[in-house]
Design a protein around this motif. Sequence first.
Motif, mmCIF file in Angstrom:
data_model
loop_
_atom_site.group_PDB
_atom_site.id
_atom_site.type_symbol
_atom_site.label_atom_id
_atom_site.label_comp_id
_atom_site.label_asym_id
_atom_site.label_seq_id
_atom_site.Cartn_x
_atom_site.Cartn_y
_atom_site.Cartn_z
ATOM 1 N N LEU A 175 1.389 -8.146 -12.724
ATOM 2 C CA LEU A 175 1.245 -6.581 -12.920
ATOM 3 C C LEU A 175 1.853 -6.143 -11.711
ATOM 4 N N ARG A 176 2.634 -5.054 -11.844
ATOM 5 C CA ARG A 176 3.464 -4.371 -10.714
ATOM 6 C C ARG A 176 3.135 -2.991 -10.580
ATOM 7 N N ALA A 177 2.966 -2.598 -9.436
ATOM 8 C CA ALA A 177 2.584 -1.104 -9.207
ATOM 9 C C ALA A 177 3.389 -0.489 -7.909
ATOM 10 N N GLU A 178 4.133 0.564 -8.204
ATOM 11 C CA GLU A 178 5.151 1.006 -7.259
ATOM 12 C C GLU A 178 4.685 2.448 -6.660
ATOM 13 N N ILE A 179 4.510 2.560 -5.427
ATOM 14 C CA ILE A 179 3.813 3.699 -4.955
ATOM 15 C C ILE A 179 4.989 4.450 -4.068
ATOM 16 N N ASP A 180 5.500 5.772 -4.311
ATOM 17 C CA ASP A 180 6.514 6.324 -3.562
ATOM 18 C C ASP A 180 5.888 6.785 -2.201
ATOM 19 N N ILE A 181 6.598 6.743 -1.153
ATOM 20 C CA ILE A 181 6.304 7.294 0.105
ATOM 21 C C ILE A 181 6.593 8.655 0.204
ATOM 22 N N SER A 200 3.358 5.386 -8.780
ATOM 23 C CA SER A 200 4.397 6.200 -9.333
ATOM 24 C C SER A 200 4.912 5.627 -10.712
ATOM 25 N N ARG A 201 4.742 4.398 -10.561
ATOM 26 C CA ARG A 201 5.448 2.864 -11.673
ATOM 27 C C ARG A 201 4.569 1.975 -11.849
ATOM 28 N N CYS A 202 4.164 1.704 -13.053
ATOM 29 C CA CYS A 202 3.481 0.405 -13.433
ATOM 30 C C CYS A 202 4.026 -0.356 -14.320
ATOM 31 N N ALA A 203 3.893 -1.637 -14.283
ATOM 32 C CA ALA A 203 4.578 -2.444 -15.456
ATOM 33 C C ALA A 203 3.715 -3.796 -15.383
ATOM 34 N N VAL A 204 3.797 -4.523 -16.507
ATOM 35 C CA VAL A 204 3.443 -5.824 -16.937
ATOM 36 C C VAL A 204 4.582 -6.612 -17.244
ATOM 37 N N MET A 205 4.727 -7.792 -16.705
ATOM 38 C CA MET A 205 5.686 -8.777 -17.104
ATOM 39 C C MET A 205 5.392 -10.167 -16.867
ATOM 40 N N PRO A 206 6.266 -10.991 -17.512
ATOM 41 C CA PRO A 206 6.109 -12.544 -17.287
ATOM 42 C C PRO A 206 6.161 -12.974 -15.848
ATOM 43 N N ARG A 207 5.596 -13.880 -15.542
ATOM 44 C CA ARG A 207 5.892 -14.258 -14.340
ATOM 45 C C ARG A 207 7.300 -14.685 -14.013
ATOM 46 N N GLY A 267 -1.734 -14.518 -6.932
ATOM 47 C CA GLY A 267 -0.752 -14.254 -5.832
ATOM 48 C C GLY A 267 -0.633 -12.528 -5.629
ATOM 49 N N LEU A 268 -0.535 -12.622 -4.447
ATOM 50 C CA LEU A 268 -0.264 -11.041 -4.219
ATOM 51 C C LEU A 268 0.931 -10.993 -3.303
ATOM 52 N N CYS A 269 1.685 -10.179 -3.609
ATOM 53 C CA CYS A 269 3.194 -9.881 -2.884
ATOM 54 C C CYS A 269 2.980 -8.258 -2.785
ATOM 55 N N LEU A 270 3.311 -7.849 -1.532
ATOM 56 C CA LEU A 270 3.721 -6.528 -0.941
ATOM 57 C C LEU A 270 5.174 -6.418 -0.489
ATOM 58 N N ARG A 271 5.759 -5.364 -0.800
ATOM 59 C CA ARG A 271 6.979 -5.127 -0.268
ATOM 60 C C ARG A 271 7.107 -3.539 0.061
ATOM 61 N N LEU A 272 7.582 -3.503 1.296
ATOM 62 C CA LEU A 272 7.885 -2.046 1.744
ATOM 63 C C LEU A 272 9.473 -1.838 1.784
ATOM 64 N N ASP A 273 9.941 -0.940 0.988
ATOM 65 C CA ASP A 273 11.403 -0.733 0.907
ATOM 66 C C ASP A 273 11.553 0.844 1.488
ATOM 67 N N PRO A 274 11.856 0.707 2.921
ATOM 68 C CA PRO A 274 11.898 1.979 3.618
ATOM 69 C C PRO A 274 13.022 2.883 3.002
ATOM 70 N N ALA A 275 14.142 2.253 2.506
ATOM 71 C CA ALA A 275 15.489 3.021 2.027
ATOM 72 C C ALA A 275 15.205 3.552 0.656
ATOM 73 N N ALA A 276 14.632 2.873 -0.130
ATOM 74 C CA ALA A 276 14.277 3.541 -1.383
ATOM 75 C C ALA A 276 12.995 4.276 -1.620
ATOM 76 N N ARG A 277 12.280 4.208 -0.412
ATOM 77 C CA ARG A 277 11.108 5.088 -0.023
ATOM 78 C C ARG A 277 9.778 4.711 -1.123
ATOM 79 N N PHE A 278 9.571 3.393 -1.194
ATOM 80 C CA PHE A 278 8.266 3.131 -2.115
ATOM 81 C C PHE A 278 7.775 1.794 -1.609
ATOM 82 N N VAL A 279 6.423 1.417 -1.729
ATOM 83 C CA VAL A 279 5.705 0.340 -1.550
ATOM 84 C C VAL A 279 5.620 -0.321 -3.000
ATOM 85 N N GLN A 280 5.852 -1.496 -2.966
ATOM 86 C CA GLN A 280 5.586 -2.505 -4.289
ATOM 87 C C GLN A 280 4.497 -3.410 -4.088
ATOM 88 N N VAL A 281 3.556 -3.331 -4.907
ATOM 89 C CA VAL A 281 2.403 -4.210 -5.032
ATOM 90 C C VAL A 281 2.747 -5.136 -6.344
#
Length: 132
Positions: free
Chosen positions: A126-132, A110-117, A59-73
């Motif tokens: 596996l999560r990665a966040e990229i600051d805008i 900017s940040r990475c993590a591995v977590m249970p579903r 599965g792939l989930c993309l999120r854009l959080d303009p208020a927090a200024r990051f994209v989450q993969v």
Amino acid sequence: MPFTSTPRGTRLARRLASHRLDTWGHPYESDLNTTVTLIVVELAANAVAHGRVPGRDFGLCLRLDPAARFVQVEVTDTRYDRVPSESPWLPPEPDAESGRGLALVSALASRCAVMPRTDGGPGKTLRAEIDI
């Protein structure tokens, strides 16, 4: 969104991510689009190579959080027994034949993590966040 655990699934995930970022106002040629797309490819390729269970998708989930200024993969696979080591984001030994994908993700994100579903299914995210 689910994708088949095949190279074709990885390719389609890449195309979706790039298109979604363009739709969100980050054009195909922009640094953010290029960076996020590369991270999606690396995480999806890992899900196919190391998290594949025959007959199950990743599965792939993309999120854009303009208020927090990051994209989450987030890329989720269904294999619970092949969790990356506690330090999966470190570069491998110079003569290693593999293991550079997560180090590349770590360098780009900017940040990475591995977590249970979180949806109750087997596997990991596996999560990665990229600051805008």
